[in-house]
Design an enzyme around this catalytic site. Structure first.
Site, PDB file in Angstrom:
ATOM      1  N   ARG A  59       2.858 -50.643  -0.728  1.00  0.00           N
ATOM      2  CA  ARG A  59       1.545 -50.677  -0.071  1.00  0.00           C
ATOM      3  C   ARG A  59       1.720 -50.126   1.337  1.00  0.00           C
ATOM      4  O   ARG A  59       2.833 -49.849   1.771  1.00  0.00           O
ATOM      5  CB  ARG A  59       0.888 -52.066  -0.097  1.00  0.00           C
ATOM      6  CG  ARG A  59       1.733 -53.282  -0.101  1.00  0.00           C
ATOM      7  CD  ARG A  59       2.524 -53.527   1.156  1.00  0.00           C
ATOM      8  NE  ARG A  59       1.712 -53.394   2.347  1.00  0.00           N
ATOM      9  CZ  ARG A  59       2.171 -53.098   3.525  1.00  0.00           C
ATOM     10  NH1 ARG A  59       3.476 -52.895   3.712  1.00  0.00           N
ATOM     11  NH2 ARG A  59       1.383 -52.988   4.573  1.00  0.00           N
ATOM     12  N   GLY A  60       0.580 -49.976   2.037  1.00  0.00           N
ATOM     13  CA  GLY A  60       0.611 -49.304   3.338  1.00  0.00           C
ATOM     14  C   GLY A  60       0.227 -47.847   3.101  1.00  0.00           C
ATOM     15  O   GLY A  60       0.777 -47.191   2.192  1.00  0.00           O
ATOM     16  N   ALA A  61      -0.729 -47.340   3.901  1.00  0.00           N
ATOM     17  CA  ALA A  61      -1.337 -46.037   3.607  1.00  0.00           C
ATOM     18  C   ALA A  61      -0.324 -44.900   3.403  1.00  0.00           C
ATOM     19  O   ALA A  61      -0.355 -44.214   2.376  1.00  0.00           O
ATOM     20  CB  ALA A  61      -2.351 -45.695   4.702  1.00  0.00           C
ATOM     21  N   ARG A 101      -5.905 -46.992  -5.740  1.00  0.00           N
ATOM     22  CA  ARG A 101      -6.508 -47.773  -4.638  1.00  0.00           C
ATOM     23  C   ARG A 101      -7.495 -46.845  -3.921  1.00  0.00           C
ATOM     24  O   ARG A 101      -7.222 -45.649  -3.772  1.00  0.00           O
ATOM     25  CB  ARG A 101      -5.443 -48.295  -3.654  1.00  0.00           C
ATOM     26  CG  ARG A 101      -4.611 -49.435  -4.234  1.00  0.00           C
ATOM     27  CD  ARG A 101      -3.767 -50.127  -3.186  1.00  0.00           C
ATOM     28  NE  ARG A 101      -4.526 -51.047  -2.355  1.00  0.00           N
ATOM     29  CZ  ARG A 101      -4.013 -51.672  -1.288  1.00  0.00           C
ATOM     30  NH1 ARG A 101      -2.749 -51.466  -0.941  1.00  0.00           N
ATOM     31  NH2 ARG A 101      -4.752 -52.495  -0.576  1.00  0.00           N
ATOM     32  N   GLN A 214       0.706 -59.932   4.690  1.00  0.00           N
ATOM     33  CA  GLN A 214       1.586 -58.803   5.080  1.00  0.00           C
ATOM     34  C   GLN A 214       2.295 -59.081   6.406  1.00  0.00           C
ATOM     35  O   GLN A 214       3.425 -58.643   6.616  1.00  0.00           O
ATOM     36  CB  GLN A 214       0.773 -57.505   5.213  1.00  0.00           C
ATOM     37  CG  GLN A 214       0.339 -56.877   3.910  1.00  0.00           C
ATOM     38  CD  GLN A 214      -1.034 -57.328   3.480  1.00  0.00           C
ATOM     39  OE1 GLN A 214      -1.485 -58.425   3.834  1.00  0.00           O
ATOM     40  NE2 GLN A 214      -1.720 -56.519   2.697  1.00  0.00           N
ATOM     41  N   ASP A 259      -5.990 -47.022   7.663  1.00  0.00           N
ATOM     42  CA  ASP A 259      -6.023 -46.522   6.288  1.00  0.00           C
ATOM     43  C   ASP A 259      -6.914 -45.292   6.145  1.00  0.00           C
ATOM     44  O   ASP A 259      -6.730 -44.479   5.241  1.00  0.00           O
ATOM     45  CB  ASP A 259      -6.474 -47.622   5.329  1.00  0.00           C
ATOM     46  CG  ASP A 259      -5.373 -48.657   5.196  1.00  0.00           C
ATOM     47  OD1 ASP A 259      -5.289 -49.550   6.054  1.00  0.00           O
ATOM     48  OD2 ASP A 259      -4.556 -48.530   4.262  1.00  0.00           O
ATOM     49  N   ASN A 269      -9.003 -50.374   8.578  1.00  0.00           N
ATOM     50  CA  ASN A 269      -7.654 -50.958   8.524  1.00  0.00           C
ATOM     51  C   ASN A 269      -7.775 -52.339   7.893  1.00  0.00           C
ATOM     52  O   ASN A 269      -8.877 -52.787   7.522  1.00  0.00           O
ATOM     53  CB  ASN A 269      -7.042 -51.015   9.931  1.00  0.00           C
ATOM     54  CG  ASN A 269      -5.559 -51.376   9.901  1.00  0.00           C
ATOM     55  OD1 ASN A 269      -4.795 -50.796   9.134  1.00  0.00           O
ATOM     56  ND2 ASN A 269      -5.151 -52.358  10.682  1.00  0.00           N
ATOM     57  N   LYS A 270      -6.671 -53.024   7.780  1.00  0.00           N
ATOM     58  CA  LYS A 270      -6.613 -54.332   7.112  1.00  0.00           C
ATOM     59  C   LYS A 270      -7.717 -55.271   7.591  1.00  0.00           C
ATOM     60  O   LYS A 270      -8.001 -55.342   8.783  1.00  0.00           O
ATOM     61  CB  LYS A 270      -5.222 -54.930   7.377  1.00  0.00           C
ATOM     62  CG  LYS A 270      -4.947 -56.279   6.782  1.00  0.00           C
ATOM     63  CD  LYS A 270      -5.238 -56.373   5.309  1.00  0.00           C
ATOM     64  CE  LYS A 270      -4.557 -55.320   4.471  1.00  0.00           C
ATOM     65  NZ  LYS A 270      -5.105 -55.219   3.083  1.00  0.00           N
TER      66      LYS A 270
HETATM   67  O1  MRU Z   1      -3.363 -53.568   1.692  1.00  0.00           O
HETATM   68  P1  MRU Z   1      -2.251 -52.878   2.415  1.00  0.00           P
HETATM   69  O2  MRU Z   1      -1.056 -53.752   2.642  1.00  0.00           O
HETATM   70  O3  MRU Z   1      -1.884 -51.561   1.752  1.00  0.00           O
HETATM   71  O4  MRU Z   1      -2.862 -52.531   3.829  1.00  0.00           O
HETATM   72  C1  MRU Z   1      -2.073 -51.887   4.790  1.00  0.00           C
HETATM   73  C2  MRU Z   1      -2.749 -51.687   6.097  1.00  0.00           C
HETATM   74  O5  MRU Z   1      -3.904 -52.018   6.271  1.00  0.00           O
HETATM   75  C3  MRU Z   1      -1.976 -50.966   7.155  1.00  0.00           C
HETATM   76  O6  MRU Z   1      -2.366 -51.396   8.426  1.00  0.00           O
HETATM   77  C4  MRU Z   1      -2.254 -49.457   7.042  1.00  0.00           C
HETATM   78  O7  MRU Z   1      -2.101 -49.021   5.716  1.00  0.00           O
HETATM   79  C5  MRU Z   1      -1.359 -48.664   7.910  1.00  0.00           C
HETATM   80  S1  MRU Z   1       0.316 -48.709   7.313  1.00  0.00           S
HETATM   81  C6  MRU Z   1       1.249 -47.720   8.294  1.00  0.00           C
END
Ligand code: MRU
Length: 372
Positions: A59-61, A101, A214, A259, A269-270
């Site tokens: 996970r993470g963009a 996603r 996270q 994201d 973002n999250k």
């Molecule tokens: O749901 P996730 O864990 O994929 O969400 C991740 C985030 O929101 C991060 O802040 C974002 O992807 C940037 S990661 C460098």
């Protein structure tokens, strides 16, 4: 313990001659198990990689984009191995990965790059697996290079906000934006790592990041391993922490990843990032978003059009194996929100920093980057 979330496993193989077991695999560090267990899972095709993205193994963009690119390469190896027509098969692979996603635009950006390589080899008899693997590796390596550049730019922004009276500060971060979420080093956490190494940061406040933890499970794990002073708290404590100026807080920056960033700087973002940005404004804490250009979506004028993923109700009804809410309760579980650009003081990219972002300044940055 390994901080490498994505590894391409190759023995020596020949796509047309090797037996199936010798074909390459993609190893993903299973982020659902951290920090208790470090275990990799191995995938052999695009379907498997798409499922791993949906299920948050990775996970993470940026990491999602990198994994998807390798997913296309895996499928191409298999197509070359099995022979026959391959164009429709690779397009289907891109589609299944694109459906894994919805919010992080890096996924679609990486798949566009893979589609360009596919199109350039359309007349070949065999699936262009070598060219596709080269492109996936380039995407992976470029992300690490971009992270290192952003880390330097972000550290400069922090340094410029300090003074001889206040040579270092505390910062707050949300979610996980570190090595686990990227090609290495990290976006927001990359800035934090580099600024800490330069003596600009004395402590990091980590929000646990409900409902998937996270912050607690991944960011805290990365910071503990790197021995960077950090303290974990519930998101609900953010205002209390930001309010403090007595040495038990003194947060100057909220530093987060992204994201998807619209053309006017609005940033998805999250979930919780928007409320943290509002709280930051109320307490005189500055907000820094750190993201590569791959996270910008210039086709969207504002954040209103960014698709927001909602996930399973059980992420809220359940904590581990324990039921913590009645089965009958209606649940709303959006996992991203959009922070309007007015709440953002700086967006840090590998092509430089945009202060007080809006359509003009973001447009100028994207134009400059394109001309390079
Ligand atoms: O749901 P996730 O864990 O994929 O969400 C991740 C985030 O929101 C991060 O802040 C974002 O992807 C940037 S990661 C460098």
């Amino acid at each position: 313990m390994s901080l490498i979330p994505i590894r391409w496993l190759t023995q020596s193989y020949n796509a047309t001659g090797s037996d199936e077991d010798a074909l390459p695999r993609l190893a993903l560090l299973d982020q659902r198990l951290l920090p208790g267990e470090t275990r990799e899972i191995e995938l052999r095709d695009a379907d498997g990689v798409a499922r791993a993205i949906t299920d948050m193994v990775v996970r993470g963009a940026p990491a999602i984009g990198i994994a998807a690119a390798y997913g296309v390469a895996l499928e191409a190896v298999r197509a070359a191995h099995e022979g026959g027509a391959w164009g429709a098969r690779l397009e289907a692979a891109c589609e299944v990965l694109a459906a894994s996603r919805p919010t992080a635009v890096n996924l679609f950006w990486a798949l566009d790059r893979m589609r360009t390589v596919i199109a350039a080899h359309a007349t070949r008899e065999l699936a262009p697996h070598e060219a596709l693997l080269r492109e996936a590796v380039r995407i992976h390596e470029q992300d690490l290079e971009d992270n290192l550049r952003m880390a330097e730019f972000g550290a400069q922004v922090i340094a410029a906000s300090l003074s001889t009276d206040t040579p270092h500060c505390e910062v707050m971060t949300h979610c996980n934006t570190g090595a686990l979420a990227t090609g290495g080093h990290g976006t927001a956490l990359g800035v934090i790592r580099t600024a800490y190494a330069q003596g600009l940061i004395s402590r990091v406040h980590v929000n646990e990041t409900r409902p998937w933890w996270q912050g607690a499970r991944l960011t805290a794990w990365e910071l503990v391993q790197e021995k960077i002073p950090a303290r974990l708290a519930v998101e609900g404590a953010a205002s209390l922490i930001m309010q403090s100026r007595d040495g038990d807080g003194d947060v100057r920056w909220l530093i987060v990843g992204a994201d998807r960033i619209a053309a006017n700087g609005d940033t998805a973002n999250k979930i919780g990032t928007f409320s943290l940005a509002v709280q930051a404004r109320a307490h005189g804490v500055k907000v820094m978003v750190v993201a590569p250009l791959a996270t910008f979506d210039a086709s969207l004028d504002s954040g209103a059009a960014i698709p927001i993923e909602t996930r399973d109700a059980d992420e809220l009804r359940q904590a581990g194996n324990r039921r913590i809410a009645p089965d009958e309760i209606e649940v709303f579980n959006p996992v991203f929100d959009v922070t309007p650009h007015e709440y953002i003081d700086a967006i840090v990219t590998e092509h430089g920093v945009v202060e007080s972002p809006d359509s003009d300044s973001v447009g100028a940055l994207l134009g400059r980057a394109q001309r390079r």
